[in-house]
Every structure is written in structure tokens, then in C-alpha cells.
Design an enzyme around this catalytic site. Structure first.
Site, mmCIF file in Angstrom:
data_model
loop_
_atom_site.group_PDB
_atom_site.id
_atom_site.type_symbol
_atom_site.label_atom_id
_atom_site.label_comp_id
_atom_site.label_asym_id
_atom_site.label_seq_id
_atom_site.Cartn_x
_atom_site.Cartn_y
_atom_site.Cartn_z
ATOM 1 N N HIS A 85 63.307 73.635 23.170
ATOM 2 C CA HIS A 85 62.427 73.753 22.009
ATOM 3 C C HIS A 85 61.300 74.721 22.311
ATOM 4 O O HIS A 85 60.696 74.666 23.378
ATOM 5 C CB HIS A 85 61.841 72.385 21.654
ATOM 6 N N ASP A 164 59.131 61.790 10.583
ATOM 7 C CA ASP A 164 58.451 63.050 10.886
ATOM 8 C C ASP A 164 58.438 63.961 9.661
ATOM 9 O O ASP A 164 57.425 64.602 9.373
ATOM 10 C CB ASP A 164 59.117 63.767 12.062
ATOM 11 N N ARG A 171 50.691 65.830 6.585
ATOM 12 C CA ARG A 171 49.710 66.498 7.467
ATOM 13 C C ARG A 171 49.389 67.893 6.950
ATOM 14 O O ARG A 171 48.246 68.350 7.008
ATOM 15 C CB ARG A 171 50.279 66.597 8.891
ATOM 16 N N SER A 186 55.531 64.623 16.821
ATOM 17 C CA SER A 186 56.412 65.230 15.822
ATOM 18 C C SER A 186 57.565 65.969 16.511
ATOM 19 O O SER A 186 58.740 65.764 16.188
ATOM 20 C CB SER A 186 55.577 66.193 14.962
ATOM 21 N N LYS A 190 61.881 64.362 17.223
ATOM 22 C CA LYS A 190 63.134 65.039 16.853
ATOM 23 C C LYS A 190 63.995 65.274 18.095
ATOM 24 O O LYS A 190 65.217 65.185 18.038
ATOM 25 C CB LYS A 190 62.815 66.355 16.143
HETATM 26 N N1 URA Z 1 56.434 71.704 15.183
HETATM 27 C C1 URA Z 1 56.771 70.453 14.807
HETATM 28 O O1 URA Z 1 57.940 70.110 14.734
HETATM 29 N N2 URA Z 1 55.785 69.594 14.502
HETATM 30 C C2 URA Z 1 54.473 69.909 14.581
HETATM 31 O O2 URA Z 1 53.637 69.072 14.314
HETATM 32 C C3 URA Z 1 54.141 71.220 14.974
HETATM 33 C C4 URA Z 1 55.144 72.092 15.276
#
Ligand code: URA
Length: 435
Positions: A85, A164, A171, A186, A190
């Protein structure tokens, strides 16, 4: 699970700086995901988290609750699984190179990727530069492809970590995005729901990144590694510079072309080195010796094995794989315009955020989810920071379609470029690691 506390009690508790239990987080977050707790109460709670923060245990608990809020991918039947990621950048086509490298090196990449949002690009948009390529694979086919090829990639689904999805949207409109425990939970929710044993994180730092300072980047990396470790996963993070774009190309088809050059062993140095560094992290996490891992990673770019994986992967998901051997046939916008050096000297600042916004202005990204994009537009960085330039020499090349967005893109790039009399200190790309 419901505690004896009401939702206003939970908001008050966080407002006053106390620590939530896992059960309390379940009550709030799962209640919100089901639709039982309204936006206005969760908005107040998010702002309390923003102002008061969360302990490492609370952040890990929040992540686990979010990860368990929907489907969780079961990759247990696949060998040596790895996920990667990036926290988002400009010209960051690393996943296009790294994932076939890892598959060629014997790891299994079964990964969920995102689309670009605002000035940052996304892997799915880049791959859709191949006509026919699709991120929509039914789970069974996704798992079978990962088993057979070592590489399968799907788009974000609303069934994985749905908490999320809802929290992120809230947010976004309540000024609570840039909050470390909320970003860390967040991203990691995932990753945990996606099921890989090992997660390699590339935390970007600088003008074009979420985290502007190294201290903030380190704190985010530590928080994410901590969450993963508490959840029993192997998580390793590198911190990398995002003051200036990675490689030379920004824009979807242009980035795919540069990724293919890199898979052929002919890529720019910064991009190649980052891919090798991330591959080493993944291999070391799976027990390999660091020096041997580096040699294997470099070899995968030189001997054609990573390129062969990429070709097979594009074909497996419906894309026109002949373009991997003829990337010049990818749809690149036909019109060109240059931004030139205003004086002789050295390229000083070449702001990644300005380049990302210029691509957006040309139509290569989206301001709102779901918008169509032009895969062919983008920006080429002809001269990187530190390189000498003569007055009037092209530094940046814009690929546009009929002048759409050209004036705005040019103004952004001119504002993001400085030429200095003395060569700037070279900026290292790799800024640190957290294991
Ligand atoms: N990427 C995400 O998946 N979540 C965030 O809060 C910021 C960047």
C-alpha cells in the site's frame, strides 16, 4: 455488542480524553455502519477523536472493528501472500512494477487497489489504460487467478470494511481526514480485511503527500506497523520522498509506459530503486536474506520474468496484452506544450502537488468519485531537481487534448517550478524504515 453507555455517553467520553474499550467502539462503529447511529453523532465523535487522539490499543481496536464490519477475504489457502500500500503520491506507478515482480519472485499478490482521488493517482485507473482490462473479478476467479498466476487485482468493494467507506465519506465533509489514528485505522482496516500475511507500506512524505513532514510520516508508519503487529500480521514500512514526482511521468497511460520500461530494466533510477527496496521488504518479511533478496529483485527486472508476469496478468483480466510489447500504441493525448526554464541554473523545486493538480486540470483525474477521466493526458518531467537547465529549455512537457485545461495546468506547473543559481542538495528518496 452494546455497552451500558449511550451514544452521547461515548461522545462525552472521547471529548473528555478517555480511552474507549473495544465493545464501545463496536457499539459506535458497527451501529453507524448498520445505519442505527446517525451522521451527526458520529461527526461529533470524529471531531472528539481528532482533538483528543487515540491510544495505540484504541487505534488497533478501532481498526479490527472496522476490518470485521463486512466481508473478509480468506487467503489462507494461498502461499506466501503479500499486499502493498502506498499512502498516495504523484507519478507513483510502483504497484504496476512491484506486484508482477513479487509474483515472479514466488510470492502471491491478491490485492485490492484504489482509483485516483484529487491530485493522487490510483492503480486501477492506470491499468484501465489497457482497453478491456477490468478490476471486477468474482471472488472465486480472483482467488483462482492469484493461485495460478501469483497476481490478481480487484477494485475496492463496498463489502470489504464497509465501516471505512462510510466513515471516510463523513470525515471528508467534517474536516477530520488528516487525523493520524483515523488515517492509520482506515488504511489498515482494508489491509486486514484483504487477508494478506505480509503488508509492505510505502508512506509518502512531502509536498505531494498526506504527510508533509518526516515526523508525521514516521508516526503514521509506526501506528500502522503497530496495528498490523497486534493483529498478527507482518507489516513493514518504508518512508519515501514525495516532494517531487516519482520517475518522469504523471498521468495514466504515460505512467503505464514508464512502468513497462522499468519492467524491462530500463526505468528511471528513483522508480527502480523504490521497487527494489519494497520487493526486498516483502521478501525479508517472508524469511529471505536481505542481500539475496536484493539480488533476486534486481534480476526480476533484468531477466524479463517480471515483465512476463505483467503481460500474463493484463491478459488474465481481459486487457489487450499486445500493448505490453508495444506500449507506444497506448492512447496518449496527441497535443504537446512545454513549460520552459525561466532562467539558466539548476532545477530547484519541482512540486509534486502542482504536477498532480496539473494532470487533474488536463482531465487525467477526478474531483468527485465516479467522474470519467482521460487516460491519455499527463505531464512528463524532462528535468528533475538538481539537473542543469538553460534559460528557455523545456523542463516539463504537457500532453493535452485540444487545449482542454492547458492554461490552468501550465499556470500550476509554472508556480511549482523554481530554477536556482546553485545546485540544490540532492534529496534521498528513501527516508527511513519501520519494521
Ligand atoms: N487513505 C485511506 O484509505 N484512508 C485515509 O484515511 C487516508 C488515505
Amino acid at each position: 455488542m452494546t455497552t451500558t453507555l449511550t451514544i452521547p455517553d461515548l461522545i462525552r467520553k472521547k471529548r473528555d480524553g478517555a480511552e474507549h474499550t473495544r465493545a464501545e467502539l463496536e457499539q459506535l462503529v458497527l451501529g453507524y455502519t448498520r445505519g442505527d447511529v446517525p451522521d451527526y453523532q458520529v461527526s461529533a465523535w470524529l471531531m472528539a477523536v481528532y482533538l483528543r487522539g487515540m491510544t495505540p490499543q484504541e487505534t488497533a481496536d478501532l481498526t479490527l472493528v472496522m476490518a470485521a464490519s463486512g466481508d473478509q477475504m480468506d487467503l489462507a489457502g494461498l502461499p506466501r501472500t503479500v499486499d502493498k500500500h502506498s499512502t498516495g503520491g504523484v507519478g507513483d506507478k510502483t504497484s504496476l512494477i512491484l506486484t508482477p515482480m513479487l509474483a515472479a519472485l514466488g510470492l502471491t499478490v491478491a490485492k485490492m487497489s484504489g482509483r485516483g482521488l484529487a491530485h493522487t493517482g490510483g492503480t486501477i485507473d492506470k491499468l484501465e489504460s489497457f482497453p478491456g482490462w477490468s478490476p471486477d473479478l468474482p471472488e472465486e476467479r480472483f482467488l483462482a487467478q492469484a493461485r495460478d498466476l501469483g497476481l490478481a487485482l480487484i477494485g475496492q468493494t463496498k463489502d470489504l470494511a464497509p465501516a471505512d467507506g462510510k466513515l471516510y465519506a463523513l470525515r471528508d465533509v467534517t474536516a477530520t481526514v488528516d487525523c493520524l489514528p483515523l488515517i492509520a485505522s482506515s488504511i489498515m482496516s482494508k489491509k486486514l480485511a484483504s487477508g494478506a500475511h505480509t503488508v509492505v507500506l510505502d508512506v509518502k512524505v512531502g509536498a505531494g503527500a498526506f504527510m508533509r513532514t518526516l515526523e508525521d510520516g514516521q508516526a503514521l508508519a509506526r501506528a500502522m506497523v503497530d496495528i498490523g503487529t497486534r493483529a498478527g500480521r507482518q507489516v513493514r514500512a518504508v518512508l519515501t520522498d514525495m516532494d517531487t514526482p516519482l520517475g518522469h511521468m504523471a498521468g495514466n497511460s504515460l505512467e503505464v509506459q514508464e512502468a513497462i520500461r522499468t519492467l524491462r530494466g530500463e526505468g528511471p533510477e528513483d522508480l527502480t530503486e523504490l521497487c527494489v527496496a519494497l520487493a526486498v521488504e516483502a521478501l525479508v518479511a517472508h524469511g529471505e536474506d536481505e542481500a539475496a533478496a536484493e539480488a533476486r529483485a534486481r534480476a526480476a527486472l533484468q531477466d524479463g520474468s517480471a515483465l512476463a508476469k505483467f503481460r500474463a496478468f493484463v491478459a488474465a483480466q481481459g486487457g489487450d496484452a499486445s500493448l505490453v510489447d508495444h506500449p507506444e500504441r497506448l492512447d496518449v493525448a496527441p497535443d504537446r506544450a512545454d513549460v520552459v526554464a525561466p532562467a539558466s541554473g539548476f532545477v530547484g523545486r519541482l512540486d509534486a502537488l502542482a504536477v498532480g493538480r496539473a494532470v487533474l486540470a488536463l482531465g487525467g483525474g477526478r474531483e468527485r468519485k465516479g467522474e470519467a477521466i482521460d487516460h491519455g493526458v499527463g505531464v512528463e518531467v524532462l528535468k528533475k531537481p538538481g539537473e542543469a537547465v538553460a534559460a528557455g529549455e523545456p523542463v516539463l512537457r504537457l500532453f493535452h487534448r485540444g487545449g482542454r485545461g492547458l492554461d490552468a495546468a501550465r499556470a500550476l506547473l509554472e508556480g511549482g517550478l523554481s530554477v536556482t543559481g546553485t545546485a540544490p542538495q540532492p534529496q534521498p528518496l528513501l527516508l527511513g524504515r519501520v519494521n
